[in-house]
Design a protein around this motif. Sequence first.
Motif, PDB file in Angstrom:
ATOM      1  N   VAL A 136     -23.495 -13.188 -12.366  1.00  0.00           N
ATOM      2  CA  VAL A 136     -22.866 -13.596 -11.101  1.00  0.00           C
ATOM      3  C   VAL A 136     -22.039 -12.438 -10.558  1.00  0.00           C
ATOM      4  O   VAL A 136     -21.605 -11.551 -11.299  1.00  0.00           O
ATOM      5  N   ASP A 137     -21.827 -12.468  -9.231  1.00  0.00           N
ATOM      6  CA  ASP A 137     -20.978 -11.452  -8.616  1.00  0.00           C
ATOM      7  C   ASP A 137     -19.541 -11.968  -8.537  1.00  0.00           C
ATOM      8  O   ASP A 137     -19.207 -13.022  -9.095  1.00  0.00           O
ATOM      9  N   ALA A 138     -18.689 -11.247  -7.817  1.00  0.00           N
ATOM     10  CA  ALA A 138     -17.267 -11.597  -7.748  1.00  0.00           C
ATOM     11  C   ALA A 138     -17.032 -12.933  -7.058  1.00  0.00           C
ATOM     12  O   ALA A 138     -15.977 -13.562  -7.256  1.00  0.00           O
ATOM     13  N   ASP A 139     -17.988 -13.400  -6.249  1.00  0.00           N
ATOM     14  CA  ASP A 139     -17.864 -14.687  -5.562  1.00  0.00           C
ATOM     15  C   ASP A 139     -18.586 -15.806  -6.307  1.00  0.00           C
ATOM     16  O   ASP A 139     -18.743 -16.902  -5.765  1.00  0.00           O
ATOM     17  N   PHE A 140     -19.031 -15.528  -7.529  1.00  0.00           N
ATOM     18  CA  PHE A 140     -19.756 -16.486  -8.376  1.00  0.00           C
ATOM     19  C   PHE A 140     -21.106 -16.893  -7.784  1.00  0.00           C
ATOM     20  O   PHE A 140     -21.636 -17.940  -8.086  1.00  0.00           O
ATOM     21  N   GLU A 141     -21.633 -15.998  -6.962  1.00  0.00           N
ATOM     22  CA  GLU A 141     -23.003 -16.125  -6.495  1.00  0.00           C
ATOM     23  C   GLU A 141     -23.929 -15.433  -7.499  1.00  0.00           C
ATOM     24  O   GLU A 141     -23.503 -14.512  -8.213  1.00  0.00           O
ATOM     25  N   PRO A 142     -25.201 -15.842  -7.585  1.00  0.00           N
ATOM     26  CA  PRO A 142     -26.130 -15.140  -8.472  1.00  0.00           C
ATOM     27  C   PRO A 142     -26.202 -13.657  -8.119  1.00  0.00           C
ATOM     28  O   PRO A 142     -26.298 -13.294  -6.941  1.00  0.00           O
ATOM     29  N   ALA A 143     -26.125 -12.805  -9.132  1.00  0.00           N
ATOM     30  CA  ALA A 143     -26.216 -11.354  -8.938  1.00  0.00           C
ATOM     31  C   ALA A 143     -27.591 -10.900  -9.416  1.00  0.00           C
ATOM     32  O   ALA A 143     -27.868 -10.891 -10.615  1.00  0.00           O
ATOM     33  N   LEU A 144     -28.464 -10.524  -8.478  1.00  0.00           N
ATOM     34  CA  LEU A 144     -29.848 -10.159  -8.807  1.00  0.00           C
ATOM     35  C   LEU A 144     -29.910  -8.684  -9.199  1.00  0.00           C
ATOM     36  O   LEU A 144     -30.521  -7.859  -8.524  1.00  0.00           O
ATOM     37  N   ARG A 145     -29.266  -8.370 -10.323  1.00  0.00           N
ATOM     38  CA  ARG A 145     -29.060  -6.961 -10.676  1.00  0.00           C
ATOM     39  C   ARG A 145     -29.311  -6.699 -12.153  1.00  0.00           C
ATOM     40  O   ARG A 145     -28.665  -5.836 -12.750  1.00  0.00           O
ATOM     41  N   ASN A 146     -30.232  -7.429 -12.771  1.00  0.00           N
ATOM     42  CA  ASN A 146     -30.327  -7.272 -14.225  1.00  0.00           C
ATOM     43  C   ASN A 146     -30.781  -5.875 -14.646  1.00  0.00           C
ATOM     44  O   ASN A 146     -30.360  -5.380 -15.694  1.00  0.00           O
ATOM     45  N   ALA A 147     -31.619  -5.212 -13.858  1.00  0.00           N
ATOM     46  CA  ALA A 147     -32.047  -3.860 -14.222  1.00  0.00           C
ATOM     47  C   ALA A 147     -30.862  -2.907 -14.247  1.00  0.00           C
ATOM     48  O   ALA A 147     -30.703  -2.108 -15.184  1.00  0.00           O
ATOM     49  N   GLU A 148     -30.009  -3.005 -13.220  1.00  0.00           N
ATOM     50  CA  GLU A 148     -28.822  -2.145 -13.174  1.00  0.00           C
ATOM     51  C   GLU A 148     -27.849  -2.473 -14.303  1.00  0.00           C
ATOM     52  O   GLU A 148     -27.276  -1.583 -14.934  1.00  0.00           O
ATOM     53  N   VAL A 149     -27.675  -3.784 -14.574  1.00  0.00           N
ATOM     54  CA  VAL A 149     -26.764  -4.215 -15.640  1.00  0.00           C
ATOM     55  C   VAL A 149     -27.254  -3.717 -16.996  1.00  0.00           C
ATOM     56  O   VAL A 149     -26.480  -3.182 -17.800  1.00  0.00           O
ATOM     57  N   LEU A 150     -28.555  -3.878 -17.272  1.00  0.00           N
ATOM     58  CA  LEU A 150     -29.088  -3.447 -18.553  1.00  0.00           C
ATOM     59  C   LEU A 150     -29.000  -1.937 -18.715  1.00  0.00           C
ATOM     60  O   LEU A 150     -28.762  -1.433 -19.819  1.00  0.00           O
ATOM     61  N   ALA A 151     -29.171  -1.209 -17.627  1.00  0.00           N
ATOM     62  CA  ALA A 151     -29.031   0.241 -17.692  1.00  0.00           C
ATOM     63  C   ALA A 151     -27.597   0.634 -18.049  1.00  0.00           C
ATOM     64  O   ALA A 151     -27.365   1.582 -18.812  1.00  0.00           O
ATOM     65  N   LYS A 152     -26.641  -0.100 -17.521  1.00  0.00           N
ATOM     66  CA  LYS A 152     -25.234   0.175 -17.831  1.00  0.00           C
ATOM     67  C   LYS A 152     -24.898  -0.207 -19.267  1.00  0.00           C
ATOM     68  O   LYS A 152     -24.175   0.526 -19.967  1.00  0.00           O
ATOM     69  N   ILE A 153     -25.405  -1.373 -19.713  1.00  0.00           N
ATOM     70  CA  ILE A 153     -25.100  -1.839 -21.067  1.00  0.00           C
ATOM     71  C   ILE A 153     -25.734  -0.916 -22.108  1.00  0.00           C
ATOM     72  O   ILE A 153     -25.121  -0.584 -23.130  1.00  0.00           O
TER      73      ILE A 153
END
Length: 491
Positions: free
Chosen positions: A54-71
């Motif tokens: 989720v993003d800062a507004d608790f909406e779905p964050a369609l960013r799993n590729a970016e998140v996994l790259a960061k993790i």
Amino acid sequence: MGAEVEAAQFTREDRKQHRQKVRRGLDVLARMLTESRFDFERPMAGLEIELNLVDADFEPALRNAEVLAKIADPSFQTELGRFNIEINVDPRRLADFGFSSFEQSVRQSLNDADPRAEEAGASTVMIGILPTLRPEHVTAAATSENPRYSLLDRQILETRGEDIEIVIDGVERLHVVTDTIMPEAACTSTQVHLQVSPDDFAGYWNAAQAIAGIQVAVGANSPFLFGKRLVAESRIPLFEQATDTRAEELKNQGVRPRVWFGERWITSIFDLFEENARYFGVLLPVSSEEDPVAVLESGGVPELSELKLHNGTVYRWNRPVYDTHDGAPHLRVENRVLPAGPTVVDTMANAAFFAGLVRALAGQDRPVWSQMSFAAAADNFAAGVRNGLDAEVYWPGVGQCPVTELVVRRLVPLAANGLRQWEVEESEITRLLGIVEQRCLTGRNGATWQSDQVAALEKGGASRDEALHGMLARYTELMHSNEPVHTWEVA
């Protein structure tokens, strides 16, 4: 959702070859079972937890590729939707402080991952269905980049031959039509894996089926979907319908669904793999070069890639697993009925209840599945999905009774005995099963808390959308506290 495959266009020859290799793998599995070639002396348990972003507004964050790259941690993987990721926890024994080890590992992984996810504009939430999801979040454009997912999407829709209709009648009614399987991405689960011997597998699987409805009732955490309050564990009917390959005529003919509770007790793991080959068409006809017969006869361990891939596209709530590790084959029961969350400690309590109960039931002289029909187990499952902690279920020697009473009086003590057989420490047994017991005594699990919190916010003047966002904000705060859900207050 299983092994990765490359993008492909499949031919009729691909399907024919794959079917032949699945059947060849089935023959090899039968030989391996007869010859007792499996590792089970020191059984391990495993855990997978699917997460929402989720993003800062608790909406779905369609960013799993970016998140996994960061993790940048291989234990975190993609899932179907771009707002999903999954954490795979290294297997371990349950003996001594196995559950505490799991809990510490998951919490440490999440604590390490969240600051990195925030760099990509997202944070993780453990919840059965993300309550702020809307239909526009689950279009084909939201599919993860892994080619497996788009292939599955195309294959299921082509097999079905028409759009997918999702109808769930609960407290409110949901009716949507979609041209993609992406609504399935709303379903985020916890999967518990138990390694068992070939001789014990049928007993563990039958026991897992017998308690599936009770697990769902106690652990329900998915009452909302697309703004509607539906049933206690809406993830179950959503998953069943969103991946259904059958058009209406095939349903009327009695063709079996790919998301399947089953229809009978079994006597061997072979029964399940044989049913998969007999009843279900191939969705991903990707074949390897391996000749499993030649590998076996040379003293090796076959991968059985086709059998495993096909098994991964039949979505049983308790799935049989054949796998290899360090050159040795083993068998697992994969329990798939549980939603994610609400907290890590709640997840451990759910896993302990399952592991203890199936161990105790599988070892009984007169097993529970010899005293109840399979239809009764299926009815219990439906009741748990719909009514959660308010469900009434059937149990041998008790009859029809409230699920909370059955759990407190009969099943928690039974699960405790099973955990002792796993050599789990007594302090862990008391702590984790105490959480399950307290849910039943307080009437509070994830589903009831979510529903009550939304109702309270709506009573205060919030719209449904505002209430769902407000509830999720409070839920996320309490999730990070790791205090079990039965202690959560409605604000």
